[in-house]
Design a protein around this motif. Structure first.
Motif, PDB file in Angstrom:
ATOM      1  N   HIS A 179       0.839  -1.215   0.000  1.00 55.78           N
ATOM      2  CA  HIS A 179       0.000   0.000   0.000  1.00 55.78           C
ATOM      3  C   HIS A 179       0.862   1.249   0.000  1.00 55.78           C
ATOM      4  O   HIS A 179       0.567   2.236  -0.701  1.00 55.78           O
ATOM      5  CB  HIS A 179      -0.933  -0.018   1.212  1.00 55.78           C
ATOM      6  CG  HIS A 179      -2.013   1.023   1.151  1.00 55.78           C
ATOM      7  ND1 HIS A 179      -1.811   2.346   1.531  1.00 55.78           N
ATOM      8  CD2 HIS A 179      -3.288   0.946   0.725  1.00 55.78           C
ATOM      9  CE1 HIS A 179      -2.930   3.021   1.364  1.00 55.78           C
ATOM     10  NE2 HIS A 179      -3.848   2.200   0.872  1.00 55.78           N
ATOM     11  N   LEU A 180       1.945   1.229   0.766  1.00 54.17           N
ATOM     12  CA  LEU A 180       2.859   2.376   0.801  1.00 54.17           C
ATOM     13  C   LEU A 180       3.457   2.625  -0.587  1.00 54.17           C
ATOM     14  O   LEU A 180       3.497   3.766  -1.062  1.00 54.17           O
ATOM     15  CB  LEU A 180       3.976   2.122   1.815  1.00 54.17           C
ATOM     16  CG  LEU A 180       5.156   3.110   1.781  1.00 54.17           C
ATOM     17  CD1 LEU A 180       4.699   4.518   2.144  1.00 54.17           C
ATOM     18  CD2 LEU A 180       6.270   2.653   2.710  1.00 54.17           C
ATOM     19  N   VAL A 181       3.924   1.568  -1.242  1.00 58.95           N
ATOM     20  CA  VAL A 181       4.528   1.715  -2.569  1.00 58.95           C
ATOM     21  C   VAL A 181       3.495   2.248  -3.551  1.00 58.95           C
ATOM     22  O   VAL A 181       3.788   3.149  -4.354  1.00 58.95           O
ATOM     23  CB  VAL A 181       5.115   0.376  -3.052  1.00 58.95           C
ATOM     24  CG1 VAL A 181       5.630   0.502  -4.488  1.00 58.95           C
ATOM     25  CG2 VAL A 181       6.232  -0.088  -2.127  1.00 58.95           C
ATOM     26  N   ASP A 182       2.289   1.708  -3.499  1.00 57.63           N
ATOM     27  CA  ASP A 182       1.219   2.161  -4.384  1.00 57.63           C
ATOM     28  C   ASP A 182       0.938   3.649  -4.185  1.00 57.63           C
ATOM     29  O   ASP A 182       0.753   4.403  -5.148  1.00 57.63           O
ATOM     30  CB  ASP A 182      -0.039   1.333  -4.112  1.00 57.63           C
ATOM     31  CG  ASP A 182      -1.026   1.349  -5.268  1.00 57.63           C
ATOM     32  OD1 ASP A 182      -0.587   1.253  -6.432  1.00 57.63           O
ATOM     33  OD2 ASP A 182      -2.245   1.460  -5.014  1.00 57.63           O
ATOM     34  N   THR A 183       0.918   4.084  -2.927  1.00 56.82           N
ATOM     35  CA  THR A 183       0.681   5.491  -2.609  1.00 56.82           C
ATOM     36  C   THR A 183       1.836   6.363  -3.086  1.00 56.82           C
ATOM     37  O   THR A 183       1.624   7.464  -3.615  1.00 56.82           O
ATOM     38  CB  THR A 183       0.476   5.668  -1.094  1.00 56.82           C
ATOM     39  OG1 THR A 183      -0.589   4.822  -0.654  1.00 56.82           O
ATOM     40  CG2 THR A 183       0.148   7.110  -0.745  1.00 56.82           C
TER      41      THR A 183
END
Length: 615
Positions: A186-190
């Motif tokens: 989720h962090l990478v996607d954000t």
């Protein structure tokens, strides 16, 4: 086995489209292998295949279930290729479908490496709660600062919930106390949604001590070579094929399943491999295949204590193909130039003379005799472009490996801090910041662990004390096991709204803006660069060019004002930045423009840039 599937993870527990679990375990020297599913209190035997692999396809194991392996009917162990350890390194592994995350970054395109402006951070100390979710809340701050890539220190599962990350024992598993695998995805996607690339620090040269059961499964280590952490990872001894596949698959997983944009590979000089194809080269070849399949660009950045271009030269030129490397020598020369101590490996550096050489040649030692190493060291890197070198004025190692963990903000004056930052951003290399340096964080970054094994914990305490026993006059080394050591290393975000921190933050933001906007700085052309240093005045004059633009950078490392004249003609030289200006809390303003030749009195410990083109 031993044929890596670029498109999907093979080893460990993986789920197909029907929801069946495909189990692959490498344990070449055992006679029997079983998987035990804890919720069912049931064990299922695995089938032996060639080259030491054991396999099973079953509907009994579901995503979310806890499981262990039983070897030769005896002790139970977590999966060495585990993706989740919800109860820590000593607990059972948790099956998960790593491909189930719903990505929204289909339109993301990785930045060209030459455009990377890197911000190194430690997840646990970057925010109060120390999680990936809390890290997301700070991404807009980083974007406003101007960085284009964050570099996350290692997240592989380690013992306890406090660690630098270099004691990871499950290389495929994301630390549970940070939020686990899905939270990292989720962090990478954000990050991608906000235009930030993500670099992940990985450790392929050793495995941490507590919870390390790899030797129970197979010959992951060899006594052919010794490293600072014990026996080396087995990349070229008997049964090494399974170990090589382990690390190749790990690399591909981060890129393919976590959408990581680059890996920073820790201390690759400690990887011992005399195979016909070095493991780094083989990893690079597989990454190249993955890029062809996904259409995305991935980078491999090596930490390397060898001035050896073989690591960063292209494969078709006989190299291992690493895209870039950290260059500690630039840091060492910069540190000595600022007037800090010349003990240990710093003794090899002559301040601005060494720094000027690093600006010009990247490596300070490219064939000369090193008194510290007691040998001739390094080779020339004349043909390697600037993007193949990452430079910095501080990083986790150079701060945290000091006995007390002092940051640069504690060791030099505010004016020198600005000069050091300027030297990094004016270089023809990729710049990197260490978290908090941009506003002059005053909390130290100290070495911390949270081992649960009492004997190991005490051994770490004693080892840290022994390492610095010659420095007791400066105080005692902080207890690495103490929770206060960890808490005291956290960033103090409230400082960004206080003077003088707020002004320093604005200065860094301006530096990065200039770096991006001025072609003669932005284009990493090492050929159109000249540098001269005046040892007596402690001044470096750096001249960078691109097409019709000239930029002159003036660095005064002395504590006195120095008169200089630069015999490079332009009708008008316009000021881009002067660290000594009052707007940056400096002592005096330098002129906005100078005609013809640059003739100036440089304030002490100052960094100044003029250009012949300024709109």
């Amino acid at each position: 086995m031993n044929n890596v599937n670029i498109a999907t993870r093979i080893i460990g527990v993986n789920f197909d489209k029907k929801g069946q679990a495909n189990v692959v375990l490498w344990a070449p020297e055992v006679q029997q292998a079983e998987i035990v599913i804890l919720s069912l209190d049931q064990s299922i035997p695995l089938v032996r295949k060639e080259h030491g692999y054991w396999t099973l396809t079953t509907n009994a194991l579901k995503a979310g279930e806890l499981y262990r392996f039983i070897l030769d009917g005896n002790e139970q162990f977590p999966d060495p290729v585990s993706l989740s350890q919800p109860d820590g390194v000593h607990g059972a592994s948790q099956a998960m479908d790593i491909t189930s995350f719903e990505w929204s970054d289909q339109n993301w395109k990785n930045h060209p490496l030459k455009n990377f402006i890197i911000y190194e951070l430690h997840t646990g100390t970057f925010t109060t709660k120390g999680t990936f979710a809390c890290l997301e809340d700070k991404l807009d701050y980083l974007i406003d600062l101007g960085v284009t890539a964050i570099e996350i220190m290692p997240v592989a599962q380690f013992s306890g919930d406090r660690n630098w990350g270099y004691d990871g024992v499950f290389p495929f598993c994301v630390q549970n106390s940070y939020g686990g695998a899905e939270s990292l995805q989720h962090l990478v996607d954000t990050c991608h949604d906000k235009g930030l690339a993500v670099i992940l620090d990985v450790v392929f040269n050793h495995i941490g001590p507590e919870g390390n059961h790899l030797e129970s499964f197979g010959p992951y280590f060899t006594d052919k070579y010794h490293t600072p952490w014990g026996n080396a990872i087995n990349f070229d001894d008997s049964w090494c094929d399974g170990v090589r596949q382990f690390y190749i698959e790990n690399t591909l997983m981060w890129f393919r399943d976590f959408h990581i944009d680059a890996l920073r590979m820790d201390a690759v000089h400690a990887i011992k491999d005399f195979s016909p194809v070095h493991i780094l080269k083989e990893i690079k070849e597989h990454v190249d295949q993955l890029m062809q399949e996904t259409g995305r660009r991935y980078y491999l950045i090596a930490e390397l204590d060898l001035n050896d271009t073989r690591f960063i030269n292209a494969i078709d030129k006989g190299g291992y193909g690493m895209d870039s490397q950290w260059i500690d020598e630039f840091h060492h020369a910069l540190r000595v130039s600022s007037g800090q101590e010349r003990s240990g490996y710093y003794s090899d550096f002559d301040g601005i003379t060494s720094l000027a050489k690093s600006f010009q040649d990247a490596y300070v030692y490219d064939g000369q005799y090193s008194d510290h190493r007691k040998k001739r060291f390094g080779i020339k890197a004349s043909d390697n472009p600037g993007q193949q070198f990452v430079v910095f004025s501080q990083n986790h190692d150079q701060v945290g490996n000091r006995m007390l963990g002092e940051r640069t903000s504690e060791l030099v004056s505010p004016e020198m801090q600005k000069l050091l930052a300027g030297a990094v951003f004016i270089s023809p290399y990729i710049p990197m910041l260490f978290m908090g340096e941009e506003y002059g964080e005053t909390n130290r970054f100290q070495y911390f662990v949270s081992h649960t094994d009492p004997e190991l914990a005490e051994a770490v305490r004693k080892g840290r004390k022994k390492e610095f026993e010659a420095f007791h006059r400066e105080g005692q080394a902080p207890d690495p096991m103490g929770e206060e050591t960890f808490i005291n290393s956290k960033l103090q975000w409230e400082l960004t709204d206080k003077e003088t921190h707020k002004t320093l933050l604005s200065y860094y933001t301006k530096l990065i803006e200039i770096r991006k906007q001025q072609p003669a700085i932005h284009v990493l052309n090492r050929k159109e660069l000249s540098v001269e240093c005046n040892v007596e005045q402690k001044i470096i004059i750096l001249h960078r060019q691109y097409k019709i633009q000239d930029i002159i950078c003036l660095m005064n490392f002395s504590r006195k004002a120095q008169q200089i004249r630069v015999p490079v003609y332009a009708p008008v030289w316009s000021k881009l930045l002067a660290s000594s200006d009052k707007k940056w809390n400096g002592p005096t303003d330098l002129p906005e423009s100078v005609s013809e030749e640059l003739s100036l009195v440089l304030p002490p410990e100052s960094f100044t840039i003029y250009t012949n083109m300024y709109e």
